[in-house]
Design a protein around this motif. Structure first.
Motif: not given
Length: 805
Positions: A499, A540, A542-544
């Motif tokens: 991440k 990162q 989260s995914e968004k």
């Protein structure tokens, strides 16, 4: 005669016999895509069924057809390949007749789509940790020139013939190679270079350590590439109607084999551009305004520009490549005529006298840059790049300035006439080496070193009219020699986790300069060592959602023209001069930001600039002179935040929007007084990309840019609205295109620049011929699936030759 007939008979008999025994045949067919459109210039190979070696081959024609002749009766595998499509393998058996392959349908390959030239793309915007990536390939913008693409790039402004990003002059790269020309030459190069090979523009606000510390903000123009071989060419022509008409035309050629890449382009531009201004100067003493100077000035420039760029790459083998490039800019004609009328009034607006001024200058210059590169790849995945660069620059100007003075009753009083000749010769030599090492799949390390050496010699001779002859003016004549050496080294490290992502770099530079005024025998030397760290970190969440932060330190060295102490008289009372005492500007830049769903971005930043250099109009209120000279401010700070959004209104309508709110504060001690000034400003842009017609062959781009009032040094620049519309229609089976561009639709790009502080009181209203209509045509020939090795490969020293000319 009988002997000759016998020989003919024997030859004919042998020919027939060989034909019968060889029984050569042909293999033919046609290639189409899923929409039954022909695919031209695909590679077709006949492979031996025994060992898969290539026996014969060809490429498909414009209608998708192909034909391979003189094929022996055997078993083969027909291999069809084209970049962006899946390979097709067809076993064939040739016995006693020609073989006709049924229409072959090629399917697009998802893995290769980024290398395929497709129609009806729309510009896209992507925010990475240290840069903004604006993709424009195959859009309405790509059929213009590089300058027009930059005008439509978020955060980029072209103001008063200078590129600006957040009040900073960026360094322009093409495929990570610097373009090092003056502001005027850079825009001439960009305007004369077609944009149809541009993949994207990168606005790099935090350049990695491999970039020169002087780069600051970087604009990197990425050209498209692929592996197809063959020949490709493009011819283009543009006609522009503004106040005057102007045009440019050119051709580019690219040829690629497995061993060589050769690119050559030539363009010619003929410009006539008007610029009108109303200028006001109030001269003050301790009691207030004692004289008011009101001037109406009409400037017209004519220029003829030839640009020639060529690149040659030779692939010795898979691991060794040698390259040569040359970038040549030649201006045999640059004529500059300024006509003005000035009324001189007293404090009560009563006329004292007036004068008419005419300034004629004629320039010619060339700027030739050459590069030699060697790239070596090692078995462990590391690579070594070596570069040497040479630039030769020559500039000559003849100028004549005449002022005719009239008394209060508008009767002739006297005339002042003088002429000048000036020359500048510059040589730049650089060598550099870069080594990169992948440590593992998630980390890498790079080091590099560079040395640059600059020598420039300038001279100015002025002659005043006395009686009926010109006499040398020793006071305003001079010669200036300047030398500079910069030794640099850097190291950088990149690491990625699941991440997290981290990038660290450090660059060090040792600079030595010496400027000498030959007439006064005055020498000014500088010797300084600087550290330039850079850091990027991202997470990162989260995914968004992702968040990031970065920091870098950069330096801005004065361009050579700004260091030159010569005085150039625009008229008797307006002077442009350099400042040999200029110090470099050191900038610390901090950024923190976040992205949502890769379509919305928010970013906050802070910049601190020590000794920021600005060209300021400084009034000499004793001698009634207005002197434009570069000056180091004590400090400049800027902070603000940006919002960026990218979204689709419909499948055929894409919008990206940018808005930036920022505060600039300048500080300087002037005439023993401390002066501070700050302003909140806004930059906003909305760009609309639209696609029309069933075959997507009609595209348009409409952009609006709003720039609020802002400050530059201690000058206040009024707000303006920039509006452009570009329409592109593909024709001639997508090989040709017609583009129509409307600039400054609402006629709102004129603006006023005001200086009002301490005893400085002047302003000028500028109308710069920004409103025009442009009609362009381009045609691609040869293998249109090819992308070139085009690059303008320069060093950052070149862009300091005469910035702010």
């Amino acid at each position: 005669m009988k002997t000759k007939s016998l020989l003919v008979f024997i030859f004919f008999s042998l020919f027939v016999s060989l034909s019968v025994f060889s029984q050569n045949f042909s293999v033919s067919g046609k290639l189409v895509d899923l929409e039954n459109q022909p695919i031209s210039f695909a590679n077709i190979l006949l492979l031996s069924s025994q060992d898969s070696t290539a026996v014969k081959g060809t490429t498909s024609l414009d209608d998708g057809s192909f034909n391979i002749e003189n094929v022996s009766a055997e078993n083969y595998t027909l291999k069809i390949s084209f970049v962006g499509f899946k390979d097709v393998l067809i076993p064939i058996e040739i016995t006693d007749s020609d073989f006709v392959v049924a229409d072959v349908t090629l399917e697009e390959s998802a893995e290769s789509l980024n290398e395929v030239s497709i129609i009806a793309n729309k510009p896209t915007l992507k925010k990475e940790v240290d840069r903004l990536v604006f993709s424009v390939a195959n859009t309405a913008l790509s059929d213009g020139n590089m300058k027009e693409v930059l005008k439509n790039t978020p955060s980029v402004l072209i103001l008063d013939n200078s590129l600006m990003v957040r009040n900073t002059t960026p360094t322009v790269y093409i495929n990570d190679r610097k373009v090092h020309l003056s502001d005027a030459e850079l825009l001439q190069l960009l305007e004369g270079t077609p944009a149809n090979s541009i993949k994207s523009i990168e606005v790099i606000t935090n350049p990695p350590a491999k970039y020169d510390a002087e780069s600051g903000v970087v604009l990197n123009i990425i050209m498209t590439r692929n592996l197809a071989t063959g020949y490709r060419g493009t011819a283009f022509a543009n006609f522009t109607q503004g106040t005057y008409s102007r045009y440019n035309a050119g051709i580019s050629n690219f040829y690629k084999t497995d061993k060589i890449n050769v690119f050559a382009s030539y363009s010619y531009t003929d410009d006539k551009i008007a610029r009108v201004s109303d200028e006001r100067v109030n001269y003050r003493d301790n009691t207030g305004v004692y004289e008011r100077w009101y001037s109406d000035i009409d400037r017209t420039t004519w220029s003829q520009t030839h640009t020639l760029n060529t690149n040659f790459d030779y692939f010795i083998n898979d691991k060794n490549t040698i390259s040569f490039s040359a970038n040549l800019l030649y201006l045999p004609e640059f004529e500059y005529i300024t006509k003005g009328h000035t009324d001189v009034l007293d404090s009560g607006f009563n006329q004292l006298y007036n004068f008419n001024n005419e300034n004629n200058s004629n320039d010619d210059k060339y700027n030739f840059g050459f590069d030699l590169d060697y790239d070596l790849k090692f078995d462990n995945g590391s690579s070594l790049s070596l570069n040497t660069h040479f630039t030769t620059y020559d500039y000559h100007r003849d100028q004549q300035v005449q002022s005719v003075y009239n008394d209060v009753n508008n009767n002739f009083d006297f005339r002042n006439l003088f002429s000048t000749t000036s020359d500048q010769n510059t040589l730049i030599n650089t060598v550099q080496a870069d080594y990169s090492l992948p440590i593992n799949d998630t980390s890498s390390f790079a080091v590099g070193t560079k040395a640059s050496f600059v020598n420039t010699d300038s001279q100015l001779n002025q002659y005043n009219l006395q009686g009926s002859s010109f006499v040398s003016d020793v006071t305003n004549s001079n010669a200036f020699d300047y030398s500079e050496s910069v030794l640099a080294a850097y190291a950088s490290f990149d690491k990625n986790w699941e991440k997290w992502s981290l990038s660290l770099g450090l660059r060090v530079e040792q600079t030595d300069t010496e400027g000498k005024s030959v007439v006064t025998n005055n020498t000014i030397s500088q010797d300084y060592f600087n550290w330039f760290p850079t850091a990027n970190i991202s997470y990162q969440a989260s995914e968004k959602i992702s968040v990031y932060s970065n920091y870098n330190r950069s330096i801005g060295r004065p361009d050579f023209q700004s260091l030159n102490p010569f005085k150039f008289f625009l008229n008797d009372n307006t002077i442009v001069t350099g400042n040999p005492n200029l110090q470099p500007t050191v900038t610390d830049h901090f950024v923190i930001g976040a992205s949502l769903n890769s379509s919305f971005f928010v970013e906050a930043y802070y910049k601190n600039m020590d000794a920021n250099a600005m060209e300021l109009p400084l009034q000499d209120n004793v001698n009634n002179l207005l002197i434009y000279t570069p000056t180091n401010l004590t400090k400049t700070t800027e902070f603000g935040f940006d919002l960026v959004g990218v979204f689709d209104i419909t499948d055929r309508w894409n919008v990206y929007a940018v808005t930036s709110f920022y505060n600039t504060e300048d500080e300087i001690t002037l005439n023993n007084e401390l002066l501070k000034m700050d302003t909140w400003s806004n930059y906003s842009m909305m760009s609309n990309s639209l696609t029309f017609l069933k075959d997507n062959s009609l595209t348009a781009n409409f952009s609006l840019i709003y720039v609020s009032k802002y400050q530059q040094g201690f000058q206040t620049i009024d707000s303006r609205l920039i509006s452009d519309l570009s329409i592109k229609k593909s024709i001639l089976n997508n090989r040709g295109s017609v583009t129509l561009t409307f600039a400054d639709l609402f006629n709102t790009q004129n603006y006023t620049v005001t200086s009002r502080y301490l005893n400085q009181d002047n302003s000028r209203f500028l109308n710069q011929d920004n409103r025009y209509i442009k009609l362009g045509f381009s045609y691609k020939f040869g293998n249109t699936g090819l992308s070139t090795n085009q690059r303008t490969k320069e060093l950052q020293e070149r862009d300091r030759l005469e910035k702010g000319e």
